[in-house]
Design a protein around this motif. Structure first.
Motif, mmCIF file in Angstrom:
data_model
loop_
_atom_site.group_PDB
_atom_site.id
_atom_site.type_symbol
_atom_site.label_atom_id
_atom_site.label_comp_id
_atom_site.label_asym_id
_atom_site.label_seq_id
_atom_site.Cartn_x
_atom_site.Cartn_y
_atom_site.Cartn_z
ATOM 1 N N ALA A 75 0.829 -1.206 0.000
ATOM 2 C CA ALA A 75 0.000 0.000 0.000
ATOM 3 C C ALA A 75 0.866 1.260 0.000
ATOM 4 O O ALA A 75 0.571 2.223 -0.716
ATOM 5 N N ARG A 76 1.936 1.230 0.773
ATOM 6 C CA ARG A 76 2.848 2.385 0.792
ATOM 7 C C ARG A 76 3.501 2.583 -0.579
ATOM 8 O O ARG A 76 3.629 3.707 -1.064
ATOM 9 N N ALA A 77 3.922 1.477 -1.190
ATOM 10 C CA ALA A 77 4.542 1.561 -2.519
ATOM 11 C C ALA A 77 3.542 2.109 -3.534
ATOM 12 O O ALA A 77 3.884 2.957 -4.370
ATOM 13 N N LYS A 78 2.299 1.626 -3.467
ATOM 14 C CA LYS A 78 1.266 2.102 -4.390
ATOM 15 C C LYS A 78 0.986 3.581 -4.172
ATOM 16 O O LYS A 78 0.860 4.348 -5.131
ATOM 17 N N ALA A 79 0.906 3.997 -2.909
ATOM 18 C CA ALA A 79 0.669 5.410 -2.599
ATOM 19 C C ALA A 79 1.814 6.273 -3.124
ATOM 20 O O ALA A 79 1.584 7.348 -3.689
ATOM 21 N N THR A 80 3.031 5.789 -2.964
ATOM 22 C CA THR A 80 4.195 6.518 -3.471
ATOM 23 C C THR A 80 4.130 6.627 -4.987
ATOM 24 O O THR A 80 4.365 7.699 -5.556
ATOM 25 N N GLN A 81 3.779 5.513 -5.648
ATOM 26 C CA GLN A 81 3.679 5.527 -7.112
ATOM 27 C C GLN A 81 2.576 6.471 -7.572
ATOM 28 O O GLN A 81 2.754 7.223 -8.533
ATOM 29 N N LEU A 82 1.433 6.444 -6.900
ATOM 30 C CA LEU A 82 0.335 7.341 -7.261
ATOM 31 C C LEU A 82 0.743 8.797 -7.088
ATOM 32 O O LEU A 82 0.410 9.646 -7.917
ATOM 33 N N ALA A 83 1.474 9.069 -6.024
ATOM 34 C CA ALA A 83 1.942 10.440 -5.800
ATOM 35 C C ALA A 83 2.901 10.856 -6.916
ATOM 36 O O ALA A 83 2.821 11.979 -7.427
ATOM 37 N N ASP A 85 2.990 9.560 -9.960
ATOM 38 C CA ASP A 85 2.192 9.680 -11.183
ATOM 39 C C ASP A 85 1.456 11.012 -11.199
ATOM 40 O O ASP A 85 1.398 11.693 -12.226
ATOM 41 N N HIS A 86 0.900 11.384 -10.051
ATOM 42 C CA HIS A 86 0.186 12.657 -9.962
ATOM 43 C C HIS A 86 1.139 13.810 -10.242
ATOM 44 O O HIS A 86 0.794 14.749 -10.952
ATOM 45 N N GLU A 87 2.332 13.734 -9.699
ATOM 46 C CA GLU A 87 3.332 14.785 -9.904
ATOM 47 C C GLU A 87 3.731 14.850 -11.379
ATOM 48 O O GLU A 87 3.858 15.935 -11.939
ATOM 49 N N ILE A 88 3.904 13.681 -12.009
ATOM 50 C CA ILE A 88 4.263 13.653 -13.434
ATOM 51 C C ILE A 88 3.154 14.279 -14.267
ATOM 52 O O ILE A 88 3.417 15.081 -15.168
ATOM 53 N N VAL A 89 1.917 13.942 -13.958
ATOM 54 C CA VAL A 89 0.788 14.508 -14.701
ATOM 55 C C VAL A 89 0.737 16.021 -14.510
ATOM 56 O O VAL A 89 0.539 16.785 -15.459
ATOM 57 N N ARG A 90 0.927 16.472 -13.277
ATOM 58 C CA ARG A 90 0.891 17.913 -13.005
ATOM 59 C C ARG A 90 2.004 18.632 -13.778
ATOM 60 O O ARG A 90 1.765 19.670 -14.403
ATOM 61 N N GLU A 91 3.202 18.057 -13.770
ATOM 62 C CA GLU A 91 4.311 18.661 -14.509
ATOM 63 C C GLU A 91 4.033 18.669 -16.006
ATOM 64 O O GLU A 91 4.312 19.658 -16.686
ATOM 65 N N ALA A 92 3.479 17.574 -16.517
ATOM 66 C CA ALA A 92 3.150 17.501 -17.947
ATOM 67 C C ALA A 92 2.109 18.558 -18.309
ATOM 68 O O ALA A 92 2.196 19.197 -19.368
ATOM 69 N N GLN A 93 1.124 18.762 -17.449
ATOM 70 C CA GLN A 93 0.111 19.781 -17.709
ATOM 71 C C GLN A 93 0.723 21.178 -17.707
ATOM 72 O O GLN A 93 0.364 22.016 -18.535
ATOM 73 N N GLU A 94 1.658 21.425 -16.799
ATOM 74 C CA GLU A 94 2.334 22.723 -16.767
ATOM 75 C C GLU A 94 3.148 22.937 -18.043
ATOM 76 O O GLU A 94 3.122 24.022 -18.627
ATOM 77 N N ILE A 95 3.862 21.901 -18.463
ATOM 78 C CA ILE A 95 4.669 22.003 -19.684
ATOM 79 C C ILE A 95 3.759 22.248 -20.889
ATOM 80 O O ILE A 95 4.044 23.098 -21.746
#
Length: 163
Positions: A75-83, A85-95
């Protein structure tokens, strides 16, 4: 665990308690003296009364603890991955937003440059057209003067001698 095993184990523990409570006290101490053979025999009897299920239950508890730890780790690994992924999506949207702003600005600049170029070409064409029109009017005027032609309001020459 069967009721009989629980009853036997309970009786054995009661006997052990009684044996310890009636043991001779060591003077000036909370310690007591018990017969080792009697206590060990009682412990063996209690142990024998406890069924094998207790050992299995302890094994299951240990396995449950291991499984719970594995689930928590996953669960911790999944939460870390989701975080991430969320950060990657946010950065991609900014770019993407930055690229869109840059592209829109470049398009607006190109439109202005194109409009300026077209306007200068049209102005040049208008000037050339005006100069050509002026030359045509001058040539017609000279022709009219030389040949005694009258020009009607539509610009058509009329010959007076043909008449």
């Amino acid at each position: 665990m069967t009721d009989q095993a629980m009853t036997e184990a309970g009786r054995g523990l009661d006997e052990l308690r009684e044996l310890i409570s009636q043991a001779k006290s060591v003077p000036m101490s909370a310690s007591c003296v018990v017969n080792r053979a009697d206590v060990l025999a009682l412990v063996d009897r209690i142990r024998a009364a406890l069924p094998e299920e207790l050992g299995r239950a302890q094994g299951l508890l240990a396995n449950s603890d291991a499984e719970a730890a594995a689930i928590v780790d996953a669960a911790r690994a999944k939460a870390t991955q989701l975080a991430k992924d969320h950060e990657i999506v946010r950065e991609a949207q900014e770019i993407a937003a930055d690229l869109r702003r840059t592209t829109e600005q470049e398009c607006a600049d190109l439109r202005r440059e194109t409009d300026v170029f077209i306007d200068s070409r049209l102005a040049s064409f208008e000037s050339e057209l005006h100069r050509t029109s002026s030359q045509v009017a001058t040539a017609r005027q000279r022709l009219s003067e030389r040949s005694a032609l009258d020009v009607d309001p539509l610009g058509h020459a009329q010959d007076h001698q043909a008449g």
